[in-house]
Design an enzyme around this catalytic site. Structure first.
Site, PDB file in Angstrom:
ATOM      1  N   LYS A  22       0.838  -1.216   0.000  1.00 21.13           N
ATOM      2  CA  LYS A  22       0.000   0.000   0.000  1.00 21.13           C
ATOM      3  C   LYS A  22       0.865   1.256   0.000  1.00 21.13           C
ATOM      4  O   LYS A  22       0.649   2.175  -0.795  1.00 21.13           O
ATOM      5  CB  LYS A  22      -0.904   0.003   1.243  1.00 21.13           C
ATOM      6  N   ASN A  23       1.842   1.291   0.892  1.00 25.98           N
ATOM      7  CA  ASN A  23       2.597   2.531   1.058  1.00 25.98           C
ATOM      8  C   ASN A  23       3.614   2.773  -0.061  1.00 25.98           C
ATOM      9  O   ASN A  23       4.205   3.848  -0.137  1.00 25.98           O
ATOM     10  CB  ASN A  23       3.249   2.586   2.447  1.00 25.98           C
ATOM     11  N   ARG A  92      -4.227  10.526   4.693  1.00 26.79           N
ATOM     12  CA  ARG A  92      -3.047  11.370   4.793  1.00 26.79           C
ATOM     13  C   ARG A  92      -2.226  11.384   3.478  1.00 26.79           C
ATOM     14  O   ARG A  92      -1.727  12.413   3.049  1.00 26.79           O
ATOM     15  CB  ARG A  92      -2.209  10.793   5.937  1.00 26.79           C
ATOM     16  N   CYS A 116      -5.668   8.437   9.525  1.00 23.49           N
ATOM     17  CA  CYS A 116      -5.853   7.648  10.750  1.00 23.49           C
ATOM     18  C   CYS A 116      -5.693   8.506  11.988  1.00 23.49           C
ATOM     19  O   CYS A 116      -4.821   9.372  12.043  1.00 23.49           O
ATOM     20  CB  CYS A 116      -4.786   6.566  10.830  1.00 23.49           C
ATOM     21  N   ARG A 121      -0.648  14.889  12.948  1.00 25.97           N
ATOM     22  CA  ARG A 121       0.090  14.535  11.720  1.00 25.97           C
ATOM     23  C   ARG A 121       0.463  15.844  11.018  1.00 25.97           C
ATOM     24  O   ARG A 121      -0.179  16.244  10.049  1.00 25.97           O
ATOM     25  CB  ARG A 121      -0.773  13.655  10.790  1.00 25.97           C
ATOM     26  N   ASP A 304       4.338   0.796  12.175  1.00 27.84           N
ATOM     27  CA  ASP A 304       3.179   0.152  11.552  1.00 27.84           C
ATOM     28  C   ASP A 304       3.023  -1.318  11.953  1.00 27.84           C
ATOM     29  O   ASP A 304       2.052  -1.971  11.554  1.00 27.84           O
ATOM     30  CB  ASP A 304       3.272   0.259  10.020  1.00 27.84           C
ATOM     31  N   ARG A 396      -8.907  -0.386   4.793  1.00 28.30           N
ATOM     32  CA  ARG A 396      -8.077   0.656   4.169  1.00 28.30           C
ATOM     33  C   ARG A 396      -6.672   0.135   3.861  1.00 28.30           C
ATOM     34  O   ARG A 396      -5.996   0.668   2.976  1.00 28.30           O
ATOM     35  CB  ARG A 396      -7.950   1.873   5.095  1.00 28.30           C
TER      36      ARG A 396
END
Ligand code: EPU
Length: 415
Positions: A22-23, A92, A116, A121, A304, A396
């Site tokens: 995902k990232n 984000r 999140c 943030r 994470d 997500r």
């Protein structure tokens, strides 16, 4: 609203394929805006966050199709530099579109990002990097308005090793005259992957003595076909799922080096982890020792994977201390773990976990992506039924998590 119902106590066994990261995928989707043409991106996970990024790409004028795990993104007609609150507030990583739009269109008008609820943030490092490169920033009515002036390569020192700030700065600096040095930039595997994608598209970026150097290139970037690599956070989550259930699973596609901080700790706890010809195998009889960790930017222990590890430590032999250095509210799942019988006390940025012999199923809720999946893992090991609400958080970041867990022998249903 959908829920997971888990009947715990079954060992995970067999093999499972790890999805695309995902990232890595989100910044690469933003990066496609820099090069006009049709991009094909393979191994894209079907996730809430990917669907949000698709919406953003469509808002700015890209044509996007998603078939199987392949995204086709045609950026030829990108012409809109305004991305409204409704889409940016969901995630984000939406803010990555700012760097890409400045690079492509010369300006961006993007709402301050949401995401999140894991603590404040800030985006000061992003804005600092943009301004150092010569981008003019004006904030009004909750929007960041960014205008390309005469962009010039420079030396940017980040006070925080922010992942998305490093990515945003990369997206602007590949279109800048002169050479940019990013000092104290983040070095997570998804940063290397974005650099790889940009280089294949025609950029010239290298890393020397931990400094990311973006060289000027005379050509504009071109579209390309690319395959996203596997998600080390999903792999780490399933490694912990195997360990907590006393299981034996081969994680196909998991990369040893990306998960080295977790693997080292699992091995120290007495859990068997070995390389296989196509991934990583975790094997245990369900007995393991406590361990203490502190989260840190890569190659340190990933924030994470911290919530998932606390679930594992709730059943360890002995007392563990887990310290979260990055996000203030990344212990939102702890009250839910306590509801399931864990013995945990919170002390500022740390939690002290006294391992118990068993957890018991309860009604709990997911608070964010990683905290939510941590509760799923606890439910797999707990005695009896665990009912988890607000699982949209988990969707997500995890592609078909219940299908993968079921294929390994778990009793988990989405209702
Ligand atoms: N920070 C600042 N100023 C900034 C930016 C960050 O002070 O301008 C601080 C943050 O407060 C935090 C630290 O720097 O203490 C690290 O935050 P970072 O900016 O690296 O987080 P991020 O880029 O917003 C990405 C991941 C997160 C992951 C963090 C840390 C993506 C899309 N998101 O977020 O992933 O937790 O890096 O590794 O890559 C997740 O996948 O569940 C997730 C939240």
């Amino acid at each position: 609203m959908e829920k997971f119902i888990i009947d715990g106590g079954r060992r995970l066994e067999g093999e499972v394929e790890i999805s695309g990261s995902k990232n890595a995928c989100l910044p690469i989707m933003a990066a496609t805006l820099l090069a006009s043409g049709k991009h094909l991106i393979h191994k894209v996970p079907k996730l809430g966050d990917v669907y949000t990024m698709i919406k953003i790409l469509r808002v700015v004028g890209a044509k996007v199709e998603f078939e199987g795990n392949t995204l086709s993104i045609d950026t030829t007609e990108v012409n809109n530099s305004k991305v409204p609150y409704e889409v940016v507030s969901k995630m984000r990583a939406s803010f990555l579109v700012t760097g890409a739009l400045v690079g492509r269109l010369g300006e961006a008008h993007v709402s301050r990002p949401g995401g999140c609820a894991i603590g404040p943030r800030p985006i000061d490092e992003h804005l600092h990097g943009f301004e150092m490169l010569g981008v003019k920033i004006k904030e009004e009515h909750g929007y960041i308005n960014a205008y390309r002036n005469s962009l010039k390569g420079t030396e940017i020192h980040l006070n925080e090793q922010s992942v998305t700030a490093t990515e945003n700065i990369l997206l602007v600096s590949v279109t800048t005259k002169g050479e940019t040095h990013i000092i104290n930039g983040a070095r997570e595997p998804h940063i290397s992957e974005l650099i790889n994608f940009l280089n294949l598209a025609g950029a010239n970026i290298e890393i020397e003595n931990d400094i990311i150097i973006v060289h000027e290139t005379s050509n504009s970037l071109h579209s390309l076909e690319y395959e996203i690599s596997t998600d080390y956070i999903e792999a780490g989550t399933l490694m912990i799922g195997t360990a907590i259930t006393g299981g034996n699973v081969n994680l196909i596609g998991a990369k040893w080096e990306d998960s080295i901080a977790l693997i080292t700790n699992l091995q120290e706890m007495g859990i068997e982890v070995e390389k296989t010809n196509n991934g990583v195998r975790v094997k245990t009889n369900g007995k393991y020792n406590a361990c203490s960790i502190k989260t840190a930017p890569y190659p340190g222990f990933p924030t994470d994977i911290q919530p998932q590890l606390t679930s594992l430590l709730a059943l360890a032999d002995g007392t563990s201390v887990v310290t979260e250095t990055m996000f203030e509210q990344r212990f939102n799942h702890i009250p839910e773990l306590i509801r399931m019988g864990a013995q945990v006390t919170t002390d500022g940025r740390s939690v002290v976990i006294n391992g118990v012999d068993e957890l018991s199923g309860a009604q709990v809720m997911a608070s964010d992506i990683r905290g939510g999946v941590a509760i799923v893992l606890a439910g797999l090991a707990a005695k009896g039924k665990t009912e988890i609400s607000r699982i949209y958080h988990i969707d997500r970041g995890y592609e078909g998590i219940e299908t993968k867990l079921e294929s390994l022998g778990a009793n988990i249903k989405r209702v």
